[in-house]
Design an enzyme around this catalytic site. Structure first.
Site, PDB file in Angstrom:
ATOM      1  N   GLU A  98      31.917  44.022  10.849  1.00 21.01           N
ATOM      2  CA  GLU A  98      32.278  44.771  12.054  1.00 21.01           C
ATOM      3  C   GLU A  98      33.111  46.013  11.771  1.00 21.01           C
ATOM      4  O   GLU A  98      33.375  46.814  12.658  1.00 21.01           O
ATOM      5  CB  GLU A  98      33.015  43.865  13.041  1.00 21.01           C
ATOM      6  CG  GLU A  98      34.297  43.259  12.533  1.00 21.01           C
ATOM      7  CD  GLU A  98      34.111  41.914  11.832  1.00 21.01           C
ATOM      8  OE1 GLU A  98      35.060  41.115  11.843  1.00 21.01           O
ATOM      9  OE2 GLU A  98      33.024  41.667  11.275  1.00 21.01           O
ATOM     10  N   THR A 122      30.477  32.272   0.274  1.00 24.63           N
ATOM     11  CA  THR A 122      31.088  31.638   1.443  1.00 24.63           C
ATOM     12  C   THR A 122      30.025  31.280   2.482  1.00 24.63           C
ATOM     13  O   THR A 122      29.963  30.141   2.964  1.00 24.63           O
ATOM     14  CB  THR A 122      32.129  32.578   2.062  1.00 24.63           C
ATOM     15  OG1 THR A 122      33.093  32.931   1.066  1.00 24.63           O
ATOM     16  CG2 THR A 122      32.839  31.906   3.228  1.00 24.63           C
ATOM     17  N   THR A 123      29.172  32.236   2.817  1.00 22.82           N
ATOM     18  CA  THR A 123      28.103  31.990   3.790  1.00 22.82           C
ATOM     19  C   THR A 123      27.170  30.892   3.303  1.00 22.82           C
ATOM     20  O   THR A 123      26.651  30.105   4.102  1.00 22.82           O
ATOM     21  CB  THR A 123      27.310  33.284   4.046  1.00 22.82           C
ATOM     22  OG1 THR A 123      28.224  34.304   4.468  1.00 22.82           O
ATOM     23  CG2 THR A 123      26.226  33.091   5.084  1.00 22.82           C
ATOM     24  N   GLY A 178      32.788  43.822   2.875  1.00 26.45           N
ATOM     25  CA  GLY A 178      32.350  42.528   3.385  1.00 26.45           C
ATOM     26  C   GLY A 178      32.826  42.150   4.768  1.00 26.45           C
ATOM     27  O   GLY A 178      32.683  40.987   5.161  1.00 26.45           O
ATOM     28  N   LYS A 187      33.418  42.920  -4.422  1.00 28.54           N
ATOM     29  CA  LYS A 187      33.015  42.525  -3.069  1.00 28.54           C
ATOM     30  C   LYS A 187      34.303  42.338  -2.286  1.00 28.54           C
ATOM     31  O   LYS A 187      35.029  41.359  -2.466  1.00 28.54           O
ATOM     32  CB  LYS A 187      32.203  41.234  -3.094  1.00 28.54           C
ATOM     33  CG  LYS A 187      31.774  40.744  -1.704  1.00 28.54           C
ATOM     34  CD  LYS A 187      31.069  39.394  -1.805  1.00 28.54           C
ATOM     35  CE  LYS A 187      30.510  38.914  -0.487  1.00 28.54           C
ATOM     36  NZ  LYS A 187      31.518  38.676   0.560  1.00 28.54           N
ATOM     37  N   SER A 208      27.139  38.288   6.074  1.00 31.22           N
ATOM     38  CA  SER A 208      26.274  37.251   6.641  1.00 31.22           C
ATOM     39  C   SER A 208      25.405  37.787   7.767  1.00 31.22           C
ATOM     40  O   SER A 208      24.259  37.362   7.934  1.00 31.22           O
ATOM     41  CB  SER A 208      27.125  36.088   7.153  1.00 31.22           C
ATOM     42  OG  SER A 208      27.999  36.520   8.195  1.00 31.22           O
ATOM     43  N   TYR A 265      35.290  38.945  -6.231  1.00 32.95           N
ATOM     44  CA  TYR A 265      35.066  38.661  -4.819  1.00 32.95           C
ATOM     45  C   TYR A 265      36.417  38.425  -4.157  1.00 32.95           C
ATOM     46  O   TYR A 265      37.055  37.394  -4.364  1.00 32.95           O
ATOM     47  CB  TYR A 265      34.144  37.441  -4.710  1.00 32.95           C
ATOM     48  CG  TYR A 265      33.806  36.950  -3.324  1.00 32.95           C
ATOM     49  CD1 TYR A 265      34.165  37.622  -2.169  1.00 32.95           C
ATOM     50  CD2 TYR A 265      33.076  35.769  -3.175  1.00 32.95           C
ATOM     51  CE1 TYR A 265      33.841  37.150  -0.911  1.00 32.95           C
ATOM     52  CE2 TYR A 265      32.726  35.282  -1.925  1.00 32.95           C
ATOM     53  CZ  TYR A 265      33.116  35.980  -0.795  1.00 32.95           C
ATOM     54  OH  TYR A 265      32.791  35.495   0.447  1.00 32.95           O
ATOM     55  N   SER A 297      36.031  41.558   0.907  1.00 39.19           N
ATOM     56  CA  SER A 297      35.920  40.954   2.230  1.00 39.19           C
ATOM     57  C   SER A 297      37.313  40.786   2.820  1.00 39.19           C
ATOM     58  O   SER A 297      37.784  39.685   3.081  1.00 39.19           O
ATOM     59  CB  SER A 297      35.188  39.609   2.149  1.00 39.19           C
ATOM     60  OG  SER A 297      33.855  39.809   1.760  1.00 39.19           O
ATOM     61  N   VAL A 336      28.113  43.628   1.683  1.00 38.68           N
ATOM     62  CA  VAL A 336      27.647  42.251   1.578  1.00 38.68           C
ATOM     63  C   VAL A 336      28.132  41.514   2.811  1.00 38.68           C
ATOM     64  O   VAL A 336      29.333  41.516   3.103  1.00 38.68           O
ATOM     65  CB  VAL A 336      28.201  41.549   0.322  1.00 38.68           C
ATOM     66  CG1 VAL A 336      27.643  40.134   0.216  1.00 38.68           C
ATOM     67  CG2 VAL A 336      27.894  42.345  -0.930  1.00 38.68           C
TER      68      VAL A 336
END
Length: 307
Positions: free
Chosen positions: A202, A52-53, A199, A174, A218, A144, A176, A216
């Protein structure tokens, strides 16, 4: 088939941005200094590319191949892991990229759910993943999960059910997503050789308490040093220190979100902090105004006092 057991992915994994020229073409020449920056300035030793990043879904299959080759070539004998995202809307394209990743010596492959025609059930998604994995059966394989982007809200725990029987090369997840109950259930289900990589940057500390093996993200492109200290503090049982660092990361991201924080801003922020020429995002994303990224970079420096 004997299960594939690759080197377990742990610690921080930077979800890399894709360097583009001002004209929007891929810029392979920036990849070597990018890797050196991650290693020398951020202490990040593994990468997740074309995700994605990395604007993977905005790149052609050929562009993704060229990028994967360069990341693997420049990372050889330097990086611990180069995981290549090979997910596409087309099963055939995903299989082609999976075979290519195996040919060039990537350390693993990862696949996102198709998001135009969406799988209606966990069984349907597992079937798609199985077909991609079968194209590169010796490659460690990671699912993912990123429901906020794909709109596929199937529980990861349901997707994992029996997946090791359908995909002997399955190596982990992964994750997220913000649902820590679902993530915890994945950890509880997983055998010890799987990697459970979180992922949502924060919320990393909460995921580590649940049993995440690594992360993982960004922001680890430019916050790697700080988050490495967070993980080290957690491992040593120093929860107050780990919490303080997590709150600092949250403060930075809250400030960025108030200004408007998307991939274009994030990419420009990385350029500001690192000095790398990463270029603009690809349309339909619009370039970030320089003052916005500069303001976030200054806020980052004020909070961390080290960049």
């Amino acid at each position: 088939m004997t299960p594939v057991v690759g080197r377990k992915a742990t610690g921080l994994v930077a979800a890399t941005f894709t360097p583009l020229t001002p004209e929007g073409e891929i810029n392979l020449s920036e990849i070597r200094p990018y890797i050196d920056y991650l290693l020398e300035q951020q202490g990040v030793k593994s990468i997740f590319v074309n995700g994605t990043t990395g604007e993977g879904m905005s790149l052609t299959v050929e562009e993704r191949k060229l990028l994967a080759v360069e990341w693997c070539h420049q990372g050889k004998n330097k990086l611990e892991q180069v995981i290549v995202h090979v997910g596409c809307m087309s099963l055939k394209d995903s299989q082609e990229l999976a075979r290519h990743a195996a040919e060039i010596g990537a350390d693993g492959i990862s696949v996102i759910s198709p998001s135009f025609f969406k799988p209606a059930t966990a069984d349907a998604l597992r079937m798609f993943l199985q077909e991609v994995a079968a194209a590169a059966p010796a490659m460690p394989f990671y699912y993912y999960h990123i429901p906020a982007v794909t709109g596929v809200n199937l529980r990861s725990r349901d997707v994992l059910e029996g997946i090791e029987n359908q995909i002997p090369s399955f190596q982990g997840l992964k994750f997220s997503g913000s649902d820590l109950m679902d993530f915890g259930q994945c950890v509880s289900y997983s055998p010890s050789h799987w990697s459970l990589l979180y992922g949502i940057d924060e919320q990393l500390l909460g995921a580590m308490a649940m049993g995440a093996n690594g992360a993982v993200g960004s922001t680890y492109n430019y916050l790697g040093r700080s988050v490495n200290r967070l993980m080290s503090a957690f491992d040593k049982g120093d929860l107050p220190k780990a919490r303080t660092i997590q709150f600092q990361v949250q403060d930075i991201l809250c400030y960025a979100i108030k200004l408007g924080f998307d991939l274009a801003v994030n990419k420009q922020l990385m350029s500001e902090v690192s000095g790398l020429a990463l270029g603009p995002p690809r349309l339909p994303l619009l370039p970030c105004p320089h003052p916005k990224a500069l303001s976030i970079a200054q806020r980052l420096q004020q909070i961390l006092g080290e960049q």
